[in-house]
Motif scaffolding. Structure first.
Motif, PDB file in Angstrom:
ATOM      1  N   ASN A 296       0.804  -1.225   0.000  1.00 17.33           N
ATOM      2  CA  ASN A 296       0.000   0.000   0.000  1.00 17.33           C
ATOM      3  C   ASN A 296       0.836   1.274   0.000  1.00 17.33           C
ATOM      4  O   ASN A 296       0.296   2.362  -0.223  1.00 17.33           O
ATOM      5  CB  ASN A 296      -0.930   0.010   1.221  1.00 17.33           C
ATOM      6  N   ASN A 297       2.136   1.166   0.235  1.00 15.85           N
ATOM      7  CA  ASN A 297       2.955   2.374   0.405  1.00 15.85           C
ATOM      8  C   ASN A 297       3.885   2.638  -0.778  1.00 15.85           C
ATOM      9  O   ASN A 297       4.936   3.254  -0.617  1.00 15.85           O
ATOM     10  CB  ASN A 297       3.786   2.257   1.685  1.00 15.85           C
ATOM     11  N   ILE A 298       3.509   2.202  -1.975  1.00 19.55           N
ATOM     12  CA  ILE A 298       4.432   2.336  -3.110  1.00 19.55           C
ATOM     13  C   ILE A 298       4.655   3.780  -3.534  1.00 19.55           C
ATOM     14  O   ILE A 298       5.650   4.080  -4.198  1.00 19.55           O
ATOM     15  CB  ILE A 298       3.964   1.506  -4.324  1.00 19.55           C
ATOM     16  N   SER A 299       3.780   4.698  -3.176  1.00 17.25           N
ATOM     17  CA  SER A 299       4.011   6.098  -3.537  1.00 17.25           C
ATOM     18  C   SER A 299       5.242   6.641  -2.833  1.00 17.25           C
ATOM     19  O   SER A 299       5.922   7.538  -3.332  1.00 17.25           O
ATOM     20  CB  SER A 299       2.788   6.954  -3.209  1.00 17.25           C
ATOM     21  N   GLU A 300       5.548   6.097  -1.632  1.00 21.05           N
ATOM     22  CA  GLU A 300       6.756   6.485  -0.900  1.00 21.05           C
ATOM     23  C   GLU A 300       7.890   5.475  -1.080  1.00 21.05           C
ATOM     24  O   GLU A 300       9.062   5.843  -1.089  1.00 21.05           O
ATOM     25  CB  GLU A 300       6.458   6.618   0.604  1.00 21.05           C
ATOM     26  N   GLU A 301       7.542   4.194  -1.215  1.00 18.36           N
ATOM     27  CA  GLU A 301       8.537   3.138  -1.359  1.00 18.36           C
ATOM     28  C   GLU A 301       8.182   2.294  -2.583  1.00 18.36           C
ATOM     29  O   GLU A 301       7.591   1.216  -2.469  1.00 18.36           O
ATOM     30  CB  GLU A 301       8.601   2.279  -0.095  1.00 18.36           C
ATOM     31  N   PRO A 302       8.501   2.796  -3.772  1.00 14.13           N
ATOM     32  CA  PRO A 302       8.098   2.115  -5.012  1.00 14.13           C
ATOM     33  C   PRO A 302       8.740   0.742  -5.141  1.00 14.13           C
ATOM     34  O   PRO A 302       9.823   0.485  -4.619  1.00 14.13           O
ATOM     35  CB  PRO A 302       8.591   3.072  -6.103  1.00 14.13           C
ATOM     36  N   ILE A 303       8.052  -0.139  -5.860  1.00  9.36           N
ATOM     37  CA  ILE A 303       8.565  -1.502  -6.075  1.00  9.36           C
ATOM     38  C   ILE A 303       9.085  -1.616  -7.510  1.00  9.36           C
ATOM     39  O   ILE A 303       8.669  -0.879  -8.411  1.00  9.36           O
ATOM     40  CB  ILE A 303       7.498  -2.569  -5.787  1.00  9.36           C
ATOM     41  N   VAL A 304      10.016  -2.553  -7.704  1.00  3.55           N
ATOM     42  CA  VAL A 304      10.559  -2.840  -9.028  1.00  3.55           C
ATOM     43  C   VAL A 304       9.682  -3.895  -9.680  1.00  3.55           C
ATOM     44  O   VAL A 304       9.369  -4.925  -9.070  1.00  3.55           O
ATOM     45  CB  VAL A 304      12.010  -3.346  -8.937  1.00  3.55           C
ATOM     46  N   ILE A 305       9.269  -3.672 -10.934  1.00  2.00           N
ATOM     47  CA  ILE A 305       8.391  -4.623 -11.611  1.00  2.00           C
ATOM     48  C   ILE A 305       9.212  -5.660 -12.390  1.00  2.00           C
ATOM     49  O   ILE A 305      10.416  -5.509 -12.598  1.00  2.00           O
ATOM     50  CB  ILE A 305       7.402  -3.915 -12.558  1.00  2.00           C
ATOM     51  N   GLY A 306       8.522  -6.694 -12.854  1.00  2.00           N
ATOM     52  CA  GLY A 306       9.146  -7.749 -13.643  1.00  2.00           C
ATOM     53  C   GLY A 306       9.435  -8.979 -12.808  1.00  2.00           C
ATOM     54  O   GLY A 306      10.057  -8.892 -11.758  1.00  2.00           O
ATOM     55  N   HIS A 307       8.981 -10.150 -13.282  1.00  2.00           N
ATOM     56  CA  HIS A 307       9.167 -11.354 -12.469  1.00  2.00           C
ATOM     57  C   HIS A 307       9.598 -12.585 -13.275  1.00  2.00           C
ATOM     58  O   HIS A 307       9.658 -13.685 -12.731  1.00  2.00           O
ATOM     59  CB  HIS A 307       7.881 -11.677 -11.695  1.00  2.00           C
ATOM     60  N   GLU A 308       9.912 -12.413 -14.555  1.00  2.00           N
ATOM     61  CA  GLU A 308      10.370 -13.543 -15.368  1.00  2.00           C
ATOM     62  C   GLU A 308      11.795 -13.241 -15.817  1.00  2.00           C
ATOM     63  O   GLU A 308      12.049 -12.962 -16.980  1.00  2.00           O
ATOM     64  CB  GLU A 308       9.434 -13.754 -16.557  1.00  2.00           C
ATOM     65  N   PHE A 309      12.737 -13.344 -14.898  1.00  2.00           N
ATOM     66  CA  PHE A 309      14.065 -12.820 -15.194  1.00  2.00           C
ATOM     67  C   PHE A 309      15.178 -13.812 -14.895  1.00  2.00           C
ATOM     68  O   PHE A 309      14.994 -14.784 -14.151  1.00  2.00           O
ATOM     69  CB  PHE A 309      14.305 -11.488 -14.490  1.00  2.00           C
ATOM     70  N   SER A 310      16.326 -13.510 -15.470  1.00  2.00           N
ATOM     71  CA  SER A 310      17.517 -14.333 -15.267  1.00  2.00           C
ATOM     72  C   SER A 310      18.741 -13.445 -15.313  1.00  2.00           C
ATOM     73  O   SER A 310      18.685 -12.303 -15.787  1.00  2.00           O
ATOM     74  CB  SER A 310      17.622 -15.409 -16.351  1.00  2.00           C
ATOM     75  N   GLY A 311      19.864 -13.968 -14.843  1.00  2.00           N
ATOM     76  CA  GLY A 311      21.090 -13.191 -14.864  1.00  2.00           C
ATOM     77  C   GLY A 311      22.220 -13.962 -14.219  1.00  2.00           C
ATOM     78  O   GLY A 311      22.257 -15.197 -14.258  1.00  2.00           O
ATOM     79  N   GLU A 312      23.125 -13.223 -13.588  1.00  2.00           N
ATOM     80  CA  GLU A 312      24.290 -13.818 -12.946  1.00  2.00           C
ATOM     81  C   GLU A 312      24.422 -13.300 -11.513  1.00  2.00           C
ATOM     82  O   GLU A 312      24.183 -12.123 -11.248  1.00  2.00           O
ATOM     83  CB  GLU A 312      25.567 -13.456 -13.712  1.00  2.00           C
TER      84      GLU A 312
END
Length: 424
Positions: free
Chosen positions: A57-73
């Motif tokens: 509920n507090n994303i206006s002050e603490e925004p979240i990063v979107i995207g959940h189908e990811f890969s990397g190192e």
């Protein structure tokens, strides 16, 4: 370390920003994101914002990063996890974690609920929630995009495992499709349908003897047959049939005729279309299982089912909406052994394209939009590479590389992009 990420502040308020990540704790991992596949679920989260069950509920002050189908190192491993992970390892993540102490309780998920982890970022901090649930999964196969697509492939795998059957005189449900049975995938030549064809034919442990795939668009059926030829399936012991139900007067009769009048043990419906659901019900064999795979947006969506057959022929219906951790592990395993999920991908872009693409996703045709998060690229359809290549050498080279795999994205194309595309 600084990261660049697309963050959600409110309804349709996505911003590409650079900010500082905190130093990782002993129970966290710092990771580089290489690729992220944009999902319709991210569109829902971006448009619903705090109305979404996974978004705090507090994303206006603490925004979240979107995207959940990811890969990397993996870049750096906290002391608590150094026995299991090491820098340089490739990874994927099962996002549907269930951790009671998460930001929004048991529904917490990377890409929805966290400030420092999501697929649309250059670097992320993998929190203890993910690690303690065994949701950080090592990937040993080629490239990065297969690991990004392990989550959608796990949905197909989960659907196959969720089907069930019974034996006369027993009420015990035997999970899985029927070995050597007859299977139909209706409306099955979209991206997820192509993934299902690939998985069904490539499986080593359990296969149908007949697989019928339908659609009402001949060009889409022809494309599917080009990517996954009937000869290829025959070599693996499966009779594969592509059937245009838009060209026949009675689709149910045509489907039953292909099954020699017996009907189908396992039917998967890949489009939330009432006539297609009713077709699926009508072609079920005795003890046949219909899996409603397609997620409707209409909360009142319904279709007629034959309840005479439910009672006397033991037909039944299940629905699946995603895979679990075991399905993700299986997806990564089969891809490391050669299954290529590239048929899911229709567009390629960079991190700069994420916000606009996510908010307009329902209006962009095709399948998965694959993002390379360290790159600055417009969203471009793979089918448009050759045309753009007439004036842009970068796309000309990509067009040549995907031509080697019948127009599908591939590891060589990915390697070229990572080496030559402009940085974000």
């Amino acid at each position: 370390m600084k990261t660049k990420a697309v963050r959600l502040y409110g309804k349709k308020d996505l911003r590409l920003e650079e900010f500082e990540l905190p130093q990782i704790k002993e129970d966290e991992i710092l990771a580089k994101v290489v690729s992220d596949s944009i999902c319709m679920s991210s569109y829902k989260a971006a448009t619903q914002a705090t109305d979404h069950k996974r978004v705090p509920n507090n994303i206006s002050e603490e925004p979240i990063v979107i995207g959940h189908e990811f890969s990397g190192e993996i870049v750096e491993v906290g002391a608590k996890w150094q026995h299991k992970f090491k820098p340089g390892q490739k990874y994927s993540i099962q996002p549907a974690i269930y951790y009671e102490d998460g930001p929004v309780g048991i529904l917490s998920a990377p890409g929805y609920s966290y400030q420092h982890i999501g697929g649309d970022a250059t670097y992320v901090i993998i929190p203890k929630d993910v690690l303690e649930q065994d949701c950080l999964l090592a990937y040993d196969g080629p490239g990065f995009y297969p690991a990004s697509l392990s989550e959608p492939l796990s949905c197909v795998i989960g659907a196959m495992h969720a089907n069930y059957h019974t034996k006369p005189g027993s009420y015990i449900h035997e999970m899985e499709i029927v070995e050597g049975g007859k299977m139909a995938i209706l409306a099955g030549v979209g991206p997820m349908g192509l993934a299902a064809i690939n998985y069904v034919v490539s499986r080593e442990d359990r296969k149908p003897s007949l697989l019928v795939v339908t659609d009402i668009a001949q060009d889409r059926l022809d494309r599917a047959a080009e990517i996954f030829p009937v000869e290829w399936a025959k070599e693996k012991g499966i009779e594969l049939v592509y059937l245009n139900t838009g060209n026949v007067e009675d689709p149910v009769k045509a489907l039953k005729d292909v099954s020699s009048g017996e009907g189908y043990n396992d039917v998967f419906v890949f489009a939330p279309v009432t006539p297609v659901v009713e077709q699926g019900d009508a072609i079920l064999a005795h003890d046949g299982c219909l899996n409603f795979f397609a997620g409707p947006s209409d909360t009142e969506f319904s279709a007629k089912l034959n309840f005479y057959n439910v009672h006397y022929a033991y037909t039944h219906i299940v629905g699946t909406s995603g895979g679990n951790n075991d399905d993700m592990v299986e997806a990564l395993d089969v891809m490391s052994k050669g299954l290529d999920p590239a048929g899911l991908i229709t567009h390629i872009g960079g991190l700069n394209a994420v916000a606009e693409t996510t908010l307009n996703l329902p209006n962009i045709p095709g399948g998965k939009k694959l993002i390379y998060t360290h790159k600055n690229l417009p969203l471009v359809a793979i089918s448009d590479f050759a045309e753009r290549g007439k004036t842009e050498p970068f796309y000309a080279e990509l067009a040549d590389l995907v031509a080697e795999t019948k127009g599908l994205w591939n590891v060589k194309a990915e390697e070229y992009l990572l080496a030559n595309a402009p940085e974000i």
